[in-house]
Design a protein around this motif. Structure first.
Motif, short mmCIF file in Angstrom:
data_model
loop_
_atom_site.label_atom_id
_atom_site.label_comp_id
_atom_site.label_asym_id
_atom_site.label_seq_id
_atom_site.Cartn_x
_atom_site.Cartn_y
_atom_site.Cartn_z
N TRP A 1 12.40 -42.50 -112.73
CA TRP A 1 13.96 -42.52 -112.76
C TRP A 1 14.46 -42.04 -111.17
O TRP A 1 13.53 -41.47 -110.49
CB TRP A 1 14.56 -41.36 -113.64
CG TRP A 1 14.60 -41.83 -115.02
CD1 TRP A 1 13.59 -41.51 -115.75
CD2 TRP A 1 15.43 -42.71 -115.80
NE1 TRP A 1 13.83 -42.07 -116.93
CE2 TRP A 1 15.04 -43.06 -116.97
CE3 TRP A 1 16.63 -43.41 -115.35
CZ2 TRP A 1 15.60 -43.48 -117.82
CZ3 TRP A 1 17.24 -44.31 -116.01
CH2 TRP A 1 16.72 -44.29 -117.58
N VAL B 1 16.49 -39.95 -98.66
CA VAL B 1 15.37 -40.35 -99.63
C VAL B 1 14.82 -41.55 -98.79
O VAL B 1 15.14 -42.30 -97.88
CB VAL B 1 16.11 -41.42 -100.54
CG1 VAL B 1 15.27 -42.37 -101.47
CG2 VAL B 1 16.99 -40.45 -101.63
N ALA C 1 16.56 -34.15 -97.61
CA ALA C 1 17.25 -34.94 -98.64
C ALA C 1 17.46 -36.44 -98.41
O ALA C 1 18.16 -37.23 -99.27
CB ALA C 1 18.69 -34.26 -98.86
N TYR D 1 13.35 -33.06 -101.59
CA TYR D 1 14.06 -32.30 -101.88
C TYR D 1 13.62 -31.68 -103.27
O TYR D 1 14.24 -30.58 -103.71
CB TYR D 1 15.49 -32.55 -102.32
CG TYR D 1 15.61 -33.85 -102.89
CD1 TYR D 1 15.44 -35.15 -102.14
CD2 TYR D 1 15.39 -34.13 -104.35
CE1 TYR D 1 15.48 -36.19 -102.62
CE2 TYR D 1 15.18 -35.42 -104.68
CZ TYR D 1 15.40 -36.48 -104.17
OH TYR D 1 15.47 -37.82 -104.46
N ARG D 2 12.46 -32.34 -103.70
CA ARG D 2 12.15 -31.70 -105.31
C ARG D 2 10.72 -31.03 -105.23
O ARG D 2 10.05 -30.82 -106.23
CB ARG D 2 11.90 -32.88 -106.14
CG ARG D 2 12.37 -32.85 -107.42
CD ARG D 2 11.98 -34.18 -108.34
NE ARG D 2 13.08 -35.07 -108.38
CZ ARG D 2 14.43 -34.70 -109.00
NH1 ARG D 2 14.63 -33.60 -109.41
NH2 ARG D 2 15.34 -35.81 -108.60
N GLY E 1 12.19 -44.35 -106.38
CA GLY E 1 13.13 -44.94 -106.03
C GLY E 1 13.21 -45.20 -104.23
O GLY E 1 13.30 -46.11 -103.94
N LEU F 1 17.86 -41.09 -109.86
CA LEU F 1 18.89 -40.64 -110.24
C LEU F 1 19.29 -41.32 -111.59
O LEU F 1 18.52 -41.02 -112.60
CB LEU F 1 19.94 -41.01 -109.39
CG LEU F 1 20.74 -40.06 -108.55
CD1 LEU F 1 21.58 -40.40 -107.29
CD2 LEU F 1 21.80 -39.17 -109.49
N ASN G 1 8.36 -40.82 -111.23
CA ASN G 1 8.96 -40.03 -112.02
C ASN G 1 9.91 -41.01 -113.14
O ASN G 1 10.50 -40.34 -114.05
CB ASN G 1 9.53 -38.58 -111.73
CG ASN G 1 10.72 -38.71 -111.06
OD1 ASN G 1 11.18 -40.18 -110.91
ND2 ASN G 1 11.38 -37.96 -110.44
N GLY H 1 9.59 -40.62 -103.75
CA GLY H 1 9.66 -41.05 -105.11
C GLY H 1 9.69 -42.48 -105.56
O GLY H 1 9.48 -43.33 -104.41
C1 LIG Z 1 18.84 -42.63 -97.60
C2 LIG Z 1 19.61 -42.17 -98.81
N1 LIG Z 1 20.04 -42.99 -99.84
C3 LIG Z 1 20.71 -42.60 -100.89
C4 LIG Z 1 20.55 -41.16 -101.39
C5 LIG Z 1 21.12 -40.82 -102.45
N2 LIG Z 1 20.03 -40.32 -103.48
C6 LIG Z 1 19.73 -38.94 -103.53
S1 LIG Z 1 18.38 -38.64 -104.47
C7 LIG Z 1 18.21 -40.25 -105.11
C8 LIG Z 1 17.05 -41.02 -105.85
C9 LIG Z 1 15.97 -41.07 -105.42
O1 LIG Z 1 14.89 -41.31 -106.41
P1 LIG Z 1 13.48 -41.13 -106.23
O2 LIG Z 1 13.31 -41.68 -104.96
O3 LIG Z 1 12.77 -41.79 -107.34
O4 LIG Z 1 13.13 -39.58 -106.35
P2 LIG Z 1 13.38 -38.64 -107.35
O5 LIG Z 1 14.83 -37.97 -107.21
O6 LIG Z 1 13.30 -39.16 -108.51
O7 LIG Z 1 12.61 -37.44 -107.25
C10 LIG Z 1 19.47 -40.92 -104.42
C11 LIG Z 1 19.61 -42.52 -104.38
C12 LIG Z 1 20.12 -40.23 -100.20
N3 LIG Z 1 19.95 -38.99 -100.60
N4 LIG Z 1 19.53 -40.55 -99.11
#
Ligand SMILES: Cc1ncc(C[n+]2csc(CCOP(=O)(O)OP(=O)(O)O)c2C)c(N)n1
Ligand SMILES: [Mg+2]
Length: 343
Positions: free
Chosen positions: A181, A121, A119, A78-79, A151, A183, A179, A149
């Motif tokens: 972080w 993750v 969106a 999404y970014r 995360g 969230l 990055n 990411g």
């Molecule tokens: C499968 C799933 N789990 C949880 C979420 C909620 N969520 C949205 S963004 C995010 C953090 C992701 O972090 P990262 O992968 O580091 O990407 P960044 O946002 O830093 O670009 C979470 C937990 C989601 N969208 N999808």
């Protein structure tokens, strides 16, 4: 300074200088101004939400610029707005996703070589591997670029995708934008050992961590990994170490979980300022260059802002289309109920 063969995306304006560094700079600066416009649109109530990429322009422009738009395909999260811009995606169609006009945007992913905004993750990563295996079977020479990411790197889907790609030698580059972080969760609470690139050894593939705020370093590492994949050398991990300079999204408040001193420290590493300073030092850019980029980048950001704001809403009944090839009984029932209510 490194010299890409060519920087993909929409051709630069006729009056724009065309050295790769110039093009990188202009793409990054356009992305920054468009990002600012998008945050403002959310504050004005035009977008329900927006996820800023501020600070990650080099990681995105450098990686996307290494792709061959004839053959390769990027699978974004999404970014990845600056990656979309670099690939020449219709940016009004891209921003339509953030205005919630349509799932994943209204641009053509196939023509753009840039998948729908995703969106989930970790979600783009298995898609990228599946596509890459398909391309190898077709013998097209195409490679996938999977964005994710730090995360996301702890999601099971990402592990399974990397292992599968390693075993079957899929032509894919796993591009982690670390990055620091996820969230409100810092790196040391989600990546044991602190390195995503180090995991590559366990999947039998090369892994490298690069300075994600150095656009040329990211370009070179991605281009090398793509070249290896294209030559039958299988997948790689490229970890672009960077910093999410903005809140996670327009709904987030970093004041609740991170130290402003950290943000100030990373502001000194701003990728756009860094490239601009390096270009001045190398004699590649002067005040006139920066002024002309500023004019073009601002005009482009404002054009996209105005066009997405004015874009017509799709017919609400569209939400029932494209779910199943043959709509299920239940979906047909929901559609009838909705049509009766809408009358
Ligand atoms: C499968 C799933 N789990 C949880 C979420 C909620 N969520 C949205 S963004 C995010 C953090 C992701 O972090 P990262 O992968 O580091 O990407 P960044 O946002 O830093 O670009 C979470 C937990 C989601 N969208 N999808
Ligand atoms: Mg992150």
């Amino acid at each position: 300074m490194s010299q890409p063969r060519s920087v993909p995306g929409a051709p630069p304006a006729p009056d724009a200088p065309t050295l790769p560094a110039h093009r990188f700079y202009e793409l990054m600066r356009t992305a920054r101004l468009l990002d600012d416009e998008a945050v403002a649109l959310q504050r004005q109530g035009v977008f329900p939400a927006y996820v800023s990429l501020r600070g990650q322009e080099a990681a995105q422009v450098g990686s996307a610029a290494a792709l061959d738009r004839e053959r390769d395909f990027a699978f974004p999260t999404y970014r990845e707005m600056a990656a979309a811009l670099t690939l020449g995606v219709d940016m009004v169609g891209y921003m339509a996703s953030h205005r919630a006009l349509w799932h994943g945007g209204t641009y053509d992913p196939i023509a753009s070589r840039f998948g729908s905004v995703n969106a989930v993750v970790g979600g783009p990563v298995p898609h990228a591997v599946g596509w890459a295996i398909g391309e190898r079977l077709r013998g097209s020479g195409g490679c996938a670029l999977a964005y994710f990411g730090d995360g996301a790197s702890s999601e099971g889907d990402v592990h399974e995708s990397m292992n599968f790609a390693g075993v079957f030698g899929a032509p894919v580059v796993f591009l982690c934008q670390n990055n620091q972080w996820a969230l409100s969760v810092p790196l040391d609470r989600q990546v044991a050992g602190g390195s995503v690139a180090a995991r590559a050894a366990g999947y039998g593939m090369p892994g490298v961590r690069v300075d994600g705020n150095d656009v040329e370093a990211v370009y070179e590492a991605t281009a090398e990994a793509l070249q290896r994949a294209r030559g039958g050398g299988g997948p790689s991990i490229v970890e672009a170490f960077t910093y999410r300079a903005a809140p996670h999204s327009t709904s987030d408040d970093t004041g609740r979980y991170r130290d402003p001193a950290e943000e100030r420290q990373w502001r000194d590493q701003d990728p756009i300022d860094r490239l601009g300073a390096a270009m001045r030092t190398a004699g590649l850019a002067d005040d006139a260059f920066f002024a002309s980029v500023e004019d073009r980048a601002r005009a482009e950001a404002e054009r996209i802002r105005d066009a997405v704001s004015a874009a017509p809403e799709p017919a609400p009944s569209d939400m029932f289309e494209h779910v199943y090839r043959e709509p299920t009984e239940e979906l047909a029932r929901q559609r009838r109920a909705w049509e009766q209510e809408a009358l």
